[in-house]
Design a protein around this motif. Sequence first.
Motif, PDB file in Angstrom:
ATOM      1  N   ILE A  93      41.503 -89.654   9.799  1.00  0.00           N
ATOM      2  CA  ILE A  93      42.663 -88.851   9.406  1.00  0.00           C
ATOM      3  C   ILE A  93      42.806 -87.752  10.443  1.00  0.00           C
ATOM      4  O   ILE A  93      41.967 -86.847  10.533  1.00  0.00           O
ATOM      5  N   SER A  94      43.840 -87.831  11.240  1.00  0.00           N
ATOM      6  CA  SER A  94      44.063 -86.894  12.339  1.00  0.00           C
ATOM      7  C   SER A  94      45.090 -85.838  11.942  1.00  0.00           C
ATOM      8  O   SER A  94      45.923 -86.065  11.062  1.00  0.00           O
ATOM      9  N   ALA A  95      45.031 -84.695  12.622  1.00  0.00           N
ATOM     10  CA  ALA A  95      46.029 -83.651  12.391  1.00  0.00           C
ATOM     11  C   ALA A  95      47.182 -83.766  13.385  1.00  0.00           C
ATOM     12  O   ALA A  95      48.075 -82.925  13.397  1.00  0.00           O
ATOM     13  N   GLY A  96      47.142 -84.813  14.202  1.00  0.00           N
ATOM     14  CA  GLY A  96      48.216 -84.998  15.170  1.00  0.00           C
ATOM     15  C   GLY A  96      48.388 -86.460  15.539  1.00  0.00           C
ATOM     16  O   GLY A  96      47.460 -87.264  15.426  1.00  0.00           O
ATOM     17  N   LYS A  97      49.589 -86.814  15.986  1.00  0.00           N
ATOM     18  CA  LYS A  97      49.889 -88.197  16.341  1.00  0.00           C
ATOM     19  C   LYS A  97      49.211 -88.621  17.641  1.00  0.00           C
ATOM     20  O   LYS A  97      48.853 -89.797  17.814  1.00  0.00           O
ATOM     21  N   LYS A  98      49.043 -87.688  18.562  1.00  0.00           N
ATOM     22  CA  LYS A  98      48.521 -88.019  19.888  1.00  0.00           C
ATOM     23  C   LYS A  98      47.189 -88.751  19.804  1.00  0.00           C
ATOM     24  O   LYS A  98      46.975 -89.764  20.478  1.00  0.00           O
ATOM     25  N   ILE A 224      54.738 -81.530  12.483  1.00  0.00           N
ATOM     26  CA  ILE A 224      53.315 -81.653  12.172  1.00  0.00           C
ATOM     27  C   ILE A 224      53.110 -82.821  11.218  1.00  0.00           C
ATOM     28  O   ILE A 224      53.614 -82.818  10.095  1.00  0.00           O
ATOM     29  N   VAL A 225      52.392 -83.813  11.686  1.00  0.00           N
ATOM     30  CA  VAL A 225      52.123 -85.013  10.893  1.00  0.00           C
ATOM     31  C   VAL A 225      50.638 -85.320  10.931  1.00  0.00           C
ATOM     32  O   VAL A 225      50.002 -85.246  11.984  1.00  0.00           O
ATOM     33  N   TYR A 226      50.095 -85.651   9.779  1.00  0.00           N
ATOM     34  CA  TYR A 226      48.709 -86.092   9.673  1.00  0.00           C
ATOM     35  C   TYR A 226      48.703 -87.611   9.462  1.00  0.00           C
ATOM     36  O   TYR A 226      48.850 -88.088   8.343  1.00  0.00           O
ATOM     37  N   PRO A 227      48.516 -88.393  10.525  1.00  0.00           N
ATOM     38  CA  PRO A 227      48.434 -89.836  10.346  1.00  0.00           C
ATOM     39  C   PRO A 227      47.022 -90.257   9.916  1.00  0.00           C
ATOM     40  O   PRO A 227      46.042 -89.587  10.233  1.00  0.00           O
ATOM     41  N   ALA A 228      46.939 -91.357   9.206  1.00  0.00           N
ATOM     42  CA  ALA A 228      45.650 -91.897   8.774  1.00  0.00           C
ATOM     43  C   ALA A 228      45.659 -93.402   8.983  1.00  0.00           C
ATOM     44  O   ALA A 228      46.706 -94.049   8.859  1.00  0.00           O
TER      45      ALA A 228
END
Length: 265
Positions: A93-98, A224-228
């Motif tokens: 679970i990241s705090a950014g898309k990069k 700001i997107v948190y992708p998982a």
Amino acid sequence: MKKMGGILIAVLVSCLVLVGCSSSGSSANRTEQKETVPVEILVSAAASLKDAMTEIETQYEGKNAGINLTINYGSSGSLQQQIEQGAPTDLFISAGKKQMDALEKGNLLAEGTRIDLLGNDLVLIAGKDKKNITSFQDLAKAGKISIGTPDSVPAGKYAQEALTSMKLWDTLQAKLVLAKDVTQVLTYVESGNVDAGIVYQSDAQGSDKVKVVAVAPADSHSTIVYPAAVIAGTKNLTEVKDFLSYLSSGDAQQIFGKYGFKISK
């Protein structure tokens, strides 16, 4: 004599029956123990998620006795590198898309499992006793300002974008104290080691030692997107996908919302 021999034979037969039953029982016990060993799910999560994920961990394990969650927190960039280097991980679970984009490009994500889980706001914080900082423009009056290292900390990258948009980045660079993750930024402000910091709303909300001075305009930085996503090669694909699905459920999203995150729609 014949009678005595018959008794001995009967005793031997009884002993063999008992040994067989005991062996069978031990085998059954071993099988039962094997079946009740919990499935361990290894999660790598952005540091800003710690408070919310700690509560979710307790709730999920309480509802799923066969699951044991182990969560590793850190900056999204550091966690990405750990996964690329082969660190055991089932879910990221990241705090950014990069960071998630890099793993996807490297074919390190389980196909079709990536989702946008959460959102957040970027805020300027200061110690509760600070009275001379009431806006981003007031950072010119500050001594030291902390942000996450832009190259590895998504919140730091968003902060760089916001300060650049406000035409403050160049003039403030000499004052910046770069932190390993957003939690460290919060700690610096709480301890008074810096005058101000830029963190997520969820981080500021969890501290009684800082105040939110201003919210960065939404158009001053990337969304700001948190992708998982599930990591490719996990040995427990079904269980990990079930947990990821739970993170999108109403129960989990309510917890995230309580801690200041923008819940998914």
